[in-house]
Design a protein around this motif. Structure first.
Motif, PDB file in Angstrom:
ATOM      1  N   HIS A   6      -3.944  21.490   4.715  1.00 41.48           N
ATOM      2  CA  HIS A   6      -3.137  22.514   5.372  1.00 41.48           C
ATOM      3  C   HIS A   6      -3.227  22.260   6.868  1.00 41.48           C
ATOM      4  N   GLN A   7      -2.073  21.993   7.466  1.00 34.58           N
ATOM      5  CA  GLN A   7      -2.054  21.621   8.862  1.00 34.58           C
ATOM      6  C   GLN A   7      -1.033  22.469   9.611  1.00 34.58           C
ATOM      7  N   PRO A   8      -1.453  23.123  10.724  1.00 35.65           N
ATOM      8  CA  PRO A   8      -0.476  23.905  11.482  1.00 35.65           C
ATOM      9  C   PRO A   8       0.550  22.987  12.123  1.00 35.65           C
ATOM     10  N   ASP A   9       1.791  23.353  12.035  1.00 36.95           N
ATOM     11  CA  ASP A   9       2.862  22.544  12.588  1.00 36.95           C
ATOM     12  C   ASP A   9       4.028  23.469  12.896  1.00 36.95           C
ATOM     13  N   PHE A  10       4.344  23.641  14.163  1.00 37.17           N
ATOM     14  CA  PHE A  10       5.436  24.505  14.583  1.00 37.17           C
ATOM     15  C   PHE A  10       5.288  25.926  14.034  1.00 37.17           C
ATOM     16  N   LYS A  11       4.069  26.443  14.123  1.00 37.45           N
ATOM     17  CA  LYS A  11       3.743  27.811  13.715  1.00 37.45           C
ATOM     18  C   LYS A  11       3.907  28.053  12.216  1.00 37.45           C
ATOM     19  N   LYS A  12       4.002  27.002  11.426  1.00 39.42           N
ATOM     20  CA  LYS A  12       4.071  27.126   9.974  1.00 39.42           C
ATOM     21  C   LYS A  12       2.935  26.299   9.394  1.00 39.42           C
ATOM     22  N   ILE A  13       2.581  26.599   8.180  1.00 36.89           N
ATOM     23  CA  ILE A  13       1.568  25.799   7.495  1.00 36.89           C
ATOM     24  C   ILE A  13       2.305  24.865   6.533  1.00 36.89           C
ATOM     25  N   HIS A  14       2.116  23.571   6.736  1.00 32.40           N
ATOM     26  CA  HIS A  14       2.719  22.571   5.861  1.00 32.40           C
ATOM     27  C   HIS A  14       1.606  21.903   5.065  1.00 32.40           C
ATOM     28  N   GLU A  15       1.896  21.588   3.872  1.00 29.87           N
ATOM     29  CA  GLU A  15       0.922  20.917   3.028  1.00 29.87           C
ATOM     30  C   GLU A  15       1.222  19.431   3.011  1.00 29.87           C
ATOM     31  N   LYS A  16       0.252  18.655   3.439  1.00 32.40           N
ATOM     32  CA  LYS A  16       0.406  17.209   3.467  1.00 32.40           C
ATOM     33  C   LYS A  16      -0.773  16.583   2.740  1.00 32.40           C
ATOM     34  N   THR A  17      -0.485  15.525   1.997  1.00 37.67           N
ATOM     35  CA  THR A  17      -1.551  14.774   1.343  1.00 37.67           C
ATOM     36  C   THR A  17      -2.149  13.783   2.336  1.00 37.67           C
ATOM     37  N   LEU A  18      -3.304  13.252   1.980  1.00 40.42           N
ATOM     38  CA  LEU A  18      -3.903  12.202   2.801  1.00 40.42           C
ATOM     39  C   LEU A  18      -2.953  11.013   2.911  1.00 40.42           C
ATOM     40  N   LEU A  19      -2.235  10.729   1.835  1.00 36.17           N
ATOM     41  CA  LEU A  19      -1.279   9.632   1.823  1.00 36.17           C
ATOM     42  C   LEU A  19      -0.198   9.842   2.884  1.00 36.17           C
ATOM     43  N   ARG A  20       0.358  11.038   2.937  1.00 46.35           N
ATOM     44  CA  ARG A  20       1.405  11.355   3.925  1.00 46.35           C
ATOM     45  C   ARG A  20       0.836  11.300   5.342  1.00 46.35           C
ATOM     46  N   LEU A  21      -0.353  11.862   5.542  1.00 47.97           N
ATOM     47  CA  LEU A  21      -0.964  11.847   6.874  1.00 47.97           C
ATOM     48  C   LEU A  21      -1.229  10.413   7.347  1.00 47.97           C
ATOM     49  N   TYR A  28      -0.976   1.949   7.841  1.00 48.29           N
ATOM     50  CA  TYR A  28      -0.403   1.384   6.617  1.00 48.29           C
ATOM     51  C   TYR A  28      -1.455   0.717   5.731  1.00 48.29           C
ATOM     52  N   ALA A  29      -2.519   0.204   6.315  1.00 47.54           N
ATOM     53  CA  ALA A  29      -3.599  -0.362   5.502  1.00 47.54           C
ATOM     54  C   ALA A  29      -4.252   0.744   4.673  1.00 47.54           C
ATOM     55  N   ILE A  30      -4.433   1.905   5.273  1.00 43.81           N
ATOM     56  CA  ILE A  30      -5.014   3.040   4.542  1.00 43.81           C
ATOM     57  C   ILE A  30      -4.048   3.521   3.465  1.00 43.81           C
ATOM     58  N   VAL A  31      -2.754   3.541   3.787  1.00 45.63           N
ATOM     59  CA  VAL A  31      -1.746   3.920   2.790  1.00 45.63           C
ATOM     60  C   VAL A  31      -1.838   2.987   1.590  1.00 45.63           C
ATOM     61  N   SER A  32      -1.923   1.700   1.837  1.00 39.70           N
ATOM     62  CA  SER A  32      -2.034   0.723   0.742  1.00 39.70           C
ATOM     63  C   SER A  32      -3.293   0.952  -0.083  1.00 39.70           C
ATOM     64  N   ILE A  33      -4.410   1.205   0.594  1.00 43.10           N
ATOM     65  CA  ILE A  33      -5.673   1.468  -0.110  1.00 43.10           C
ATOM     66  C   ILE A  33      -5.536   2.710  -0.988  1.00 43.10           C
ATOM     67  N   LEU A  34      -4.972   3.785  -0.421  1.00 43.81           N
ATOM     68  CA  LEU A  34      -4.811   5.025  -1.185  1.00 43.81           C
ATOM     69  C   LEU A  34      -3.897   4.819  -2.398  1.00 43.81           C
ATOM     70  N   LEU A  35      -2.785   4.123  -2.201  1.00 47.35           N
ATOM     71  CA  LEU A  35      -1.866   3.878  -3.322  1.00 47.35           C
ATOM     72  C   LEU A  35      -2.526   3.023  -4.396  1.00 47.35           C
ATOM     73  N   ASN A  36      -3.235   1.981  -3.968  1.00 43.75           N
ATOM     74  CA  ASN A  36      -3.935   1.122  -4.941  1.00 43.75           C
ATOM     75  C   ASN A  36      -5.041   1.862  -5.669  1.00 43.75           C
TER      76      ASN A  36
END
Length: 186
Positions: A6-21, A28-36
């Motif tokens: 849960h991350q504040p963004d423009f006064k709203k709470i958006h839900e983002k996964t570690l993959l999206r963050l 991109y190396a972390i994205v690849s690790i997470l996907l794998n």
């Protein structure tokens, strides 16, 4: 791996996964690790990472996303765009060819929400986007695959097509607006 942050963004709470963050941080190396490791792409504001990867030209990430969830191949985003529509629009030749090889629908049109302000972009096929944005190689690939145009078939479009595509050839001859009425794309 699929923890939601849960991350504040423009006064709203958006839900983002570690993959999206990780993707948004260009890690991109972390994205690849997470996907794998089995992380899944979850929609964020009706968008999937596969759409971002198609737009940004992140070919290897797009392949990993499809490997983990092949159902995203023809998934539309908040703008009614599939990954193939984004690849055609942005001139991402390698991604377009890969998506076609995976049997992505080459004629799916943009399906904008009714409240979207730019309705003139509705119903554009991948070929329409490639013509509109002057991506000659993409046009050639899509025409070879028998893609169709929903927009560029009227006399009013001939000048636009000639302007964008006059510098390349299809089937060994220069492309001209007449090709549109010869049945090559519509």
């Amino acid at each position: 791996l699929n923890t939601v942050i849960h991350q504040p963004d423009f006064k709203k709470i958006h839900e983002k996964t570690l993959l999206r963050l990780a993707y948004e941080a260009r890690q991109y190396a972390i994205v690849s690790i997470l996907l794998n490791a089995g992380a899944h792409d979850l929609p964020f504001q009706q968008n999937y990472l596969i759409h971002d990867a198609a737009q940004d030209g992140k070919f290897n990430i797009l392949k990993l996303i499809l490997k983990s969830n092949a159902t995203l191949l023809n998934q539309t985003d908040v703008f009614g765009q599939t990954p193939l529509l984004w690849a055609a629009s942005k001139g991402r030749t390698d991604i377009l060819e890969y998506l076609i090889s995976m049997d992505a629908d080459i004629n799916t049109p943009t399906k904008l929400p009714l409240d979207y302000i730019h309705q003139e972009m509705n119903h554009h096929t991948p070929l329409d986007w490639a013509i509109k944005n002057g991506h000659a190689e993409i046009c050639s690939i899509l025409l070879r695959e028998k893609a169709v145009s929903n927009i560029y078939h009227a006399k009013d479009a001939r000048h636009l097509i000639e302007t964008h595509l006059s510098s390349f050839s299809i089937f060994g001859r220069p492309f001209v607006a007449q090709d549109m009425s010869d049945g090559l794309c519509c």
